[in-house]
Design a protein around this motif. Structure first.
Motif, PDB file in Angstrom:
ATOM      1  N   LYS A  88      28.890  39.474  40.367  1.00 37.52           N
ATOM      2  CA  LYS A  88      29.336  38.839  41.570  1.00 37.52           C
ATOM      3  C   LYS A  88      30.423  38.232  41.577  1.00 37.52           C
ATOM      4  O   LYS A  88      30.985  37.441  40.888  1.00 37.52           O
ATOM      5  N   GLN A  89      31.309  38.680  42.462  1.00 36.02           N
ATOM      6  CA  GLN A  89      32.680  38.249  42.793  1.00 36.02           C
ATOM      7  C   GLN A  89      32.595  36.847  43.471  1.00 36.02           C
ATOM      8  O   GLN A  89      31.650  36.846  44.365  1.00 36.02           O
ATOM      9  N   GLN A  90      33.553  35.828  43.190  1.00 31.93           N
ATOM     10  CA  GLN A  90      33.566  34.657  43.918  1.00 31.93           C
ATOM     11  C   GLN A  90      34.098  34.887  45.320  1.00 31.93           C
ATOM     12  O   GLN A  90      35.127  35.647  45.424  1.00 31.93           O
ATOM     13  N   LYS A  91      33.601  34.187  46.234  1.00 34.83           N
ATOM     14  CA  LYS A  91      34.107  34.222  47.415  1.00 34.83           C
ATOM     15  C   LYS A  91      35.246  33.611  47.587  1.00 34.83           C
ATOM     16  O   LYS A  91      35.437  32.198  47.000  1.00 34.83           O
ATOM     17  N   PRO A  92      36.191  33.706  48.410  1.00 35.85           N
ATOM     18  CA  PRO A  92      37.500  32.964  48.563  1.00 35.85           C
ATOM     19  C   PRO A  92      36.883  31.619  49.225  1.00 35.85           C
ATOM     20  O   PRO A  92      36.115  31.670  49.983  1.00 35.85           O
ATOM     21  N   PRO A  93      37.794  30.536  48.824  1.00 36.95           N
ATOM     22  CA  PRO A  93      37.526  29.383  49.517  1.00 36.95           C
ATOM     23  C   PRO A  93      37.581  29.601  51.113  1.00 36.95           C
ATOM     24  O   PRO A  93      38.715  29.988  51.600  1.00 36.95           O
ATOM     25  N   VAL A  94      36.696  28.565  51.615  1.00 36.86           N
ATOM     26  CA  VAL A  94      36.903  28.658  53.158  1.00 36.86           C
ATOM     27  C   VAL A  94      37.906  27.684  53.564  1.00 36.86           C
ATOM     28  O   VAL A  94      37.681  26.451  53.217  1.00 36.86           O
TER      29      VAL A  94
END
Length: 107
Positions: A88-94
């Motif tokens: 699972k790829q990390q989601k970019p920070p919001v």
């Protein structure tokens, strides 16, 4: 009509009945012969044998080819399903819009 009439003594009627019996029996034999070439080979097996270009000549070989195709399809589908779960790829920070400084655009 009178039910007491005996038609067994009439020669013309007996001959007509015999002719009818022979004609109907001949028609039944012809119908049975026409229906004889029914094959018990499934259509998909016939299709594999036909599309192989002559490489597959027996029904058993075509069944093995279909079985191999099914096994490969299952392996590929399992690979595609479980490959997506592992990494699972990390989601970019919001980024909150308030934290971003809007710079004026020079025109």
């Amino acid at each position: 009509m009178d039910e007491n009439i005996d038609i067994s003594k009439n020669i013309e009627i007996n001959q007509a009945l015999k002719e009818f019996e022979t004609k109907s029996s001949q028609e039944q034999v012809q119908q049975n012969i026409a229906a004889a070439p029914v094959s018990n080979v499934p259509k998909i097996v016939q299709l594999v044998m036909k599309c192989s270009g002559g490489a597959i000549k027996q029904e058993k070989q075509a069944e093995y080819v279909l079985l191999g195709f099914v096994v490969v399809a299952i392996i590929v589908s399992l690979f595609l399903v479980f490959r997506g779960r592992g990494n699972k790829q990390q989601k970019p920070p919001v980024v909150v819009l308030e934290q971003i400084k809007l710079m004026p655009v020079n025109r």
